[in-house]
Design an enzyme around this catalytic site. Structure first.
Site, PDB file in Angstrom:
ATOM      1  N   GLY A   1     -11.242   0.675   4.263  1.00 62.28           N
ATOM      2  CA  GLY A   1     -10.332   1.118   3.376  1.00 62.28           C
ATOM      3  C   GLY A   1     -10.325   0.175   2.115  1.00 62.28           C
ATOM      4  O   GLY A   1      -9.992   0.536   1.130  1.00 62.28           O
ATOM      5  N   GLY A   2     -10.443  -1.237   2.633  1.00 61.56           N
ATOM      6  CA  GLY A   2     -10.417  -2.226   1.340  1.00 61.56           C
ATOM      7  C   GLY A   2     -11.865  -2.530   0.939  1.00 61.56           C
ATOM      8  O   GLY A   2     -12.050  -3.569   0.013  1.00 61.56           O
TER       9      GLY A   2
ATOM     10  N   SER B   1      -4.275   1.435   8.777  1.00 62.50           N
ATOM     11  CA  SER B   1      -3.571   0.169   9.011  1.00 62.50           C
ATOM     12  C   SER B   1      -4.402  -0.973   9.774  1.00 62.50           C
ATOM     13  O   SER B   1      -5.459  -1.609   9.471  1.00 62.50           O
ATOM     14  CB  SER B   1      -2.099   0.056   9.241  1.00 62.50           C
TER      15      SER B   1
ATOM     16  N   ASP C   1      10.372   2.710   6.979  1.00 59.24           N
ATOM     17  CA  ASP C   1      10.158   1.193   6.982  1.00 59.24           C
ATOM     18  C   ASP C   1      11.340   0.506   7.572  1.00 59.24           C
ATOM     19  O   ASP C   1      12.459   0.831   7.791  1.00 59.24           O
ATOM     20  CB  ASP C   1      10.159   0.821   5.466  1.00 59.24           C
TER      21      ASP C   1
ATOM     22  N   GLU D   1     -13.206  -3.140  17.177  1.00 61.59           N
ATOM     23  CA  GLU D   1     -14.319  -3.147  16.429  1.00 61.59           C
ATOM     24  C   GLU D   1     -15.599  -4.140  16.532  1.00 61.59           C
ATOM     25  O   GLU D   1     -15.185  -5.311  17.057  1.00 61.59           O
ATOM     26  CB  GLU D   1     -13.702  -3.177  14.908  1.00 61.59           C
TER      27      GLU D   1
ATOM     28  N   ILE E   1       0.781  -1.100  -0.080  1.00 63.58           N
ATOM     29  CA  ILE E   1      -0.041   0.046  -0.174  1.00 63.58           C
ATOM     30  C   ILE E   1       0.731   1.254  -0.109  1.00 63.58           C
ATOM     31  O   ILE E   1       0.684   2.049  -0.761  1.00 63.58           O
ATOM     32  CB  ILE E   1      -0.898  -0.054   1.375  1.00 63.58           C
TER      33      ILE E   1
ATOM     34  N   HIS F   1     -13.915   1.029   8.934  1.00 67.04           N
ATOM     35  CA  HIS F   1     -12.987   0.047   8.516  1.00 67.04           C
ATOM     36  C   HIS F   1     -13.472  -0.572   7.031  1.00 67.04           C
ATOM     37  O   HIS F   1     -13.710  -1.578   6.700  1.00 67.04           O
ATOM     38  CB  HIS F   1     -12.839  -1.262   9.329  1.00 67.04           C
TER      39      HIS F   1
ATOM     40  N   ASP G   1      -9.696   4.994  10.200  1.00 65.59           N
ATOM     41  CA  ASP G   1     -10.498   3.926   9.362  1.00 65.59           C
ATOM     42  C   ASP G   1     -10.576   2.594  10.443  1.00 65.59           C
ATOM     43  O   ASP G   1     -11.539   1.700  10.416  1.00 65.59           O
ATOM     44  CB  ASP G   1     -10.103   3.516   8.128  1.00 65.59           C
TER      45      ASP G   1
HETATM   46  N1  LIG Z   1      -8.111  -0.282   6.555  1.00 60.64           N
HETATM   47  C1  LIG Z   1      -8.364  -1.344   5.617  1.00 60.64           C
HETATM   48  O1  LIG Z   1      -9.685  -1.562   5.318  1.00 60.64           O
HETATM   49  C2  LIG Z   1      -7.182  -2.182   5.097  1.00 60.64           C
HETATM   50  C3  LIG Z   1      -7.383  -2.639   3.719  1.00 60.64           C
HETATM   51  C4  LIG Z   1      -5.928  -3.419   3.292  1.00 60.64           C
HETATM   52  C5  LIG Z   1      -4.930  -3.309   4.413  1.00 60.64           C
HETATM   53  N2  LIG Z   1      -5.104  -2.616   5.522  1.00 60.64           N
HETATM   54  C6  LIG Z   1      -3.738  -2.865   6.289  1.00 60.64           C
HETATM   55  O2  LIG Z   1      -2.788  -2.031   5.848  1.00 60.64           O
HETATM   56  C7  LIG Z   1      -1.540  -2.551   6.406  1.00 60.64           C
HETATM   57  C8  LIG Z   1      -0.738  -2.554   5.105  1.00 60.64           C
HETATM   58  O3  LIG Z   1      -0.859  -3.321   4.124  1.00 60.64           O
HETATM   59  P1  LIG Z   1      -0.055  -3.766   3.168  1.00 60.64           P
HETATM   60  O4  LIG Z   1      -0.503  -4.790   2.067  1.00 60.64           O
HETATM   61  O5  LIG Z   1       0.897  -2.555   2.484  1.00 60.64           O
HETATM   62  O6  LIG Z   1       1.294  -4.582   4.084  1.00 60.64           O
HETATM   63  P2  LIG Z   1       2.662  -4.782   3.519  1.00 60.64           P
HETATM   64  O7  LIG Z   1       2.966  -6.090   4.275  1.00 60.64           O
HETATM   65  O8  LIG Z   1       2.839  -5.096   2.080  1.00 60.64           O
HETATM   66  O9  LIG Z   1       3.493  -3.688   4.266  1.00 60.64           O
HETATM   67  C9  LIG Z   1       3.624  -3.506   5.369  1.00 60.64           C
HETATM   68  C10 LIG Z   1       4.998  -2.723   5.761  1.00 60.64           C
HETATM   69  O10 LIG Z   1       4.967  -2.101   6.948  1.00 60.64           O
HETATM   70  C11 LIG Z   1       6.388  -2.391   7.195  1.00 60.64           C
HETATM   71  N3  LIG Z   1       6.491  -2.260   8.624  1.00 60.64           N
HETATM   72  C12 LIG Z   1       5.781  -3.174   9.466  1.00 60.64           C
HETATM   73  N4  LIG Z   1       6.087  -2.796  10.784  1.00 60.64           N
HETATM   74  C13 LIG Z   1       6.934  -1.664  10.859  1.00 60.64           C
HETATM   75  C14 LIG Z   1       7.444  -0.815  11.648  1.00 60.64           C
HETATM   76  N5  LIG Z   1       7.083  -0.937  13.013  1.00 60.64           N
HETATM   77  N6  LIG Z   1       7.940   0.334  11.533  1.00 60.64           N
HETATM   78  C15 LIG Z   1       8.182   0.359   9.925  1.00 60.64           C
HETATM   79  N7  LIG Z   1       7.713  -0.330   9.081  1.00 60.64           N
HETATM   80  C16 LIG Z   1       7.189  -1.322   9.336  1.00 60.64           C
HETATM   81  C17 LIG Z   1       6.931  -3.655   6.580  1.00 60.64           C
HETATM   82  O11 LIG Z   1       8.515  -3.721   6.606  1.00 60.64           O
HETATM   83  C18 LIG Z   1       6.148  -3.451   5.346  1.00 60.64           C
HETATM   84  O12 LIG Z   1       7.103  -3.040   4.190  1.00 60.64           O
HETATM   85  C19 LIG Z   1      -1.808  -3.679   7.017  1.00 60.64           C
HETATM   86  O13 LIG Z   1      -1.990  -3.613   8.463  1.00 60.64           O
HETATM   87  C20 LIG Z   1      -3.156  -4.069   6.552  1.00 60.64           C
HETATM   88  O14 LIG Z   1      -3.868  -5.065   7.560  1.00 60.64           O
HETATM   89  C21 LIG Z   1      -5.979  -2.055   6.055  1.00 60.64           C
HETATM   90  O1  LIG Z   2     -12.361  -6.355   5.018  1.00 63.80           O
HETATM   91  C1  LIG Z   2     -11.934  -6.658   6.016  1.00 63.80           C
HETATM   92  O2  LIG Z   2     -12.524  -7.045   6.925  1.00 63.80           O
HETATM   93  C2  LIG Z   2     -10.388  -5.978   6.349  1.00 63.80           C
HETATM   94  C3  LIG Z   2      -9.900  -5.402   5.428  1.00 63.80           C
HETATM   95  C4  LIG Z   2      -8.423  -4.867   5.585  1.00 63.80           C
HETATM   96  O3  LIG Z   2      -8.108  -4.688   6.778  1.00 63.80           O
HETATM   97  C5  LIG Z   2      -7.423  -6.147   5.309  1.00 63.80           C
HETATM   98  O4  LIG Z   2      -6.805  -6.415   6.117  1.00 63.80           O
HETATM   99  O5  LIG Z   2      -7.443  -6.249   3.846  1.00 63.80           O
END
Ligand SMILES: NC(=O)c1ccc[n+]([C@@H]2O[C@H](COP(=O)([O-])OP(=O)(O)OC[C@H]3O[C@@H](n4cnc5c(N)ncnc54)[C@H](O)[C@@H]3O)[C@@H](O)[C@H]2O)c1
Ligand SMILES: O=C(O)CC[C@@H](O)C(=O)O
Length: 630
Positions: A515-516, A461, A403, A491, A384, A513, A486
């Protein structure tokens, strides 16, 4: 497998084939007629009345033939059509029809003219096909049927089967009334309601066994079959309102799928997980050790999202349960929301909107700024974070990222050595670190104080990443000028009431929540995760599994496949191969994938082998799970 002196009596229409042949014939002969649809509808209605026993069969046949206006020459075309409409599981189980050729009969109220050529290809000769025959006039028009044939009369199948006087247990496989009455009349020993093409309630009610396909029939009778375990016996439980396409994809492949709209509590899930082979969840359902201990059949957990910390991944692994997720199906959706929120926060759009909703016109430029040239701090430069970096630069932002891992900077993005560096310079900080529990309270009072005065924070996140008390204090004090949140530490499991300290604060965007949660993302996930699940169940592939050694296997052709999951302890491979050698198996291929705790060994072998080997392999110490696939 035991061969019993049984006789198998198949119905033709909607059992051996997916269709009712006379309906197909009608489609053909009525082509071009202005009232075609009407007549076809009428023919189908009459067909169903006959099948359900609501009008006499003779009556139904007479009425339909009249409406058909068919000719002898149409029959070749019909046969050709029917060849492409054989029931899927009939087509894939030719071996049964070959091996049991002498014991298989067709008793149908259809017509020999089109049944004979079709079933001949399944080794059923004309003399074992009992059906009606057409009557033609001199021009070859179909004008009726042989009324002396018992099968042209009501309950004719009973009479026909009685006349055959078959020896041994007689099993009838069919979809309608005329089939189950043979069992009711005591002429047949068992009736299997065949529901692959049509599910008729009356037939199901009168059945000894409902069989959704031939695989199930062959399985319960321990007969040779194309597939080791009928897919309809594989139960899939999908929670949290996953996209209906997931249901469609998995049911299309033959699995029994149940959809539940909400997530379930631990106690509810413990109750529901029994007998379930595949569990599908999103972010709310906790797959704990207790849940796993109650899961007596579980093979796979599918996370229909990115995050997987709601699942005890290691415990799943120790039980041989593979976990898949959708690592990038909703990435773009989160990124687009982040871009939108950056702009909305910088322009104070939500306060303006709230005011005007409240009847107040407040045209002002204060606290409203362009994003161009501003510093965006991305924390977590993963899937992301990186995509956001590209899009943010495209709208003129200067991107900084932090990161824990070394990550290639995309475009002109600048890496920050420390989180503090990033917090110090960013106008907007956006969090995209993973859902690792170690990231709890990653942003607290200290980090918020390190941010620029009047900066904004976005959290898309995980809820536990931000200390909500500290954030609300920073917003109330004016240290931060806005936030978009979000995700929350707690939750709800289903839609309904929700409370947060952040409610009512100005320039704070709160979303539940989502985002996705776009149609596109949910649809993508509904394709991605089921494909991984099916690939594992059907072939043993673990590519992209999050807790299991990954392996992509070659296609299994004309072979049986043994899947052996075991603890990775010294000597286990030797033991497996010793057993395989003892039983003198002809091995076509063997594949191994391991990690420090688990070994997954896959052996492809010739179909003919001593089945006792299966018991011996299961008995090997440290075996976690064993499956045979064909
Ligand atoms: N709000 C939503 O609906 C939604 C949707 C999709 C994903 N997410 C969340 O978004 C987040 C990111 O998703 P992604 O697909 O990019 O994941 P990803 O695993 O591709 O990327 C996460 C990055 O965070 C880095 N990281 C982890 N801990 C860290 C720290 N303490 N300090 C610095 N960097 C750190 C990792 O090295 C990695 O590069 C996840 O927590 C996921 O659950 C939320
Ligand atoms: O759809 C969901 O419930 C979670 C979405 C998001 O947080 C994910 O981890 O992909």
């Amino acid at each position: 497998m035991t061969e019993v002196a049984r006789k198998y009596v198949f119905d033709f229409d909607s059992t051996l084939t997916r269709v009712e042949a006379l309906d197909v014939l009608a489609e053909m002969t009525l082509q071009g007629k202005p009232n075609r649809e009407e007549i076809i509808g009428e023919i189908q209605r009459i067909t169903n009345l006959g099948i359900d026993g609501d009008i006499s069969f003779t009556e139904s046949l007479e009425q339909r033939i009249k409406l058909l206006e068919a000719h002898k020459d149409d029959l070749d075309g019909l046969v050709e059509e029917l060849r492409h409409k054989i029931s899927k599981s009939i087509e894939s189980n030719k071996e049964f029809f070959e091996k049991f050729s002498d014991d298989i009969y067709v008793i149908s109220c259809g017509f020999k003219e089109f049944i004979d050529p079709i079933v001949k290809e399944y080794n059923i000769p004309s003399e074992r096909v009992f059906a009606n025959t057409f009557e033609f006039d001199e021009q070859g028009n179909i004008i009726g049927f042989d009324e002396k044939n018992v099968l042209a009369t009501h309950n004719g199948k009973i009479e026909c089967l009685k006349n055959l006087d078959l020896k041994g247990e007689v099993q009838v496989i069919g979809d309608g009334y005329s089939d189950y009455v043979m069992r009711e009349a005591g002429i047949a020993d068992k009736f299997f309601a065949y529901t692959e093409n049509v599910h008729r309630e009356k037939a199901a009610e009168h059945a000894d066994h409902v069989t959704p396909n031939l695989d199930e029939f062959l399985f319960v009778n321990d007969l040779p079959r194309n597939i080791s375990y009928p897919k309809n016996r594989i139960k899939i439980l999908l929670l949290e309102n996953v996209h209906p396409a997931a249901f469609h994809n998995l049911s299309e492949d033959g699995f029994s799928v149940e959809l539940v709209k909400t997530s379930l509590s631990e106690e509810e899930l413990i109750e529901r997980i029994k007998g379930v082979h595949v569990l599908g969840i999103r972010s709310k359902t906790q797959v704990t050790q207790k849940v796993m201990d109650a899961a007596d059949k579980l093979l796979v957990v599918g996370a229909f999202c990115i995050g997987t910390t709601q699942i005890d991944l290691n415990y799943c692994k120790s039980k041989g349960v593979v976990v898949f997720n959708a690592p990038y199906s909703n990435t773009r959706s989160v990124v687009e929301l982040a871009i939108g929120e950056i702009i909305m926060l910088m322009r104070s759009v939500f306060p303006r909107s709230t005011e005007i909703h409240g009847g107040q016109w407040n045209k002002t430029a204060s606290n409203s700024r362009e994003v161009r040239g501003k510093n965006l701090g991305i924390v977590g430069y993963g899937n992301i974070g990186k995509q956001l970096s590209v899009l943010a630069e495209a709208i003129g932002m200067r991107v900084y990222y932090y990161d824990i891992d070394d990550k290639l900077a995309l475009g002109n993005a600048v890496r920050c050595e420390t989180l503090e560096n990033l917090l110090n310079i960013s106008d907007v900080v956006t969090l995209h670190i993973d859902d690792n529990k170690a990231n709890k309270d990653f942003i607290g009072e200290r980090e918020l104080n390190q941010m620029k005065d009047g900066a904004m924070l976005i959290n898309l996140s995980r809820g536990f990443v931000v200390d909500i008390d500290a954030l609300s204090a920073a917003l109330e004090s004016g240290k931060l000028a806005g936030a978009a949140v979000d995700v929350y530490p707690e939750e709800p499991r289903a839609n309904g009431e929700f409370h947060s300290k952040l409610q009512g604060l100005p320039n704070v965007i709160l979303t539940p929540h989502v985002g996705g949660s776009t149609e596109e993302a949910q649809r993508n996930i509904a394709d991605f995760v089921p494909n991984k699940i099916m690939d594992y169940i059907n072939s043993g592939n673990t590519v992209d599994a999050v807790n299991f050694p990954n392996i992509r296997l070659p296609k299994q052709t004309n072979a049986h496949r043994f899947l052996h999951i075991h603890k990775n302890v010294p000597g286990i491979m030797a033991k497996i191969n010793k057993v395989l050698a003892e039983y003198e198996l002809n091995i076509n291929g063997q594949y191994l994938s391991t990690d420090s705790e688990l070994g997954y060994v896959i052996t492809d072998l010739d179909k003919e082998y001593n089945k006792e080997v299966i018991k011996a392999l299961r008995k090997i110490e440290n075996t976690i799970k064993f499956r045979v696939l064909y």
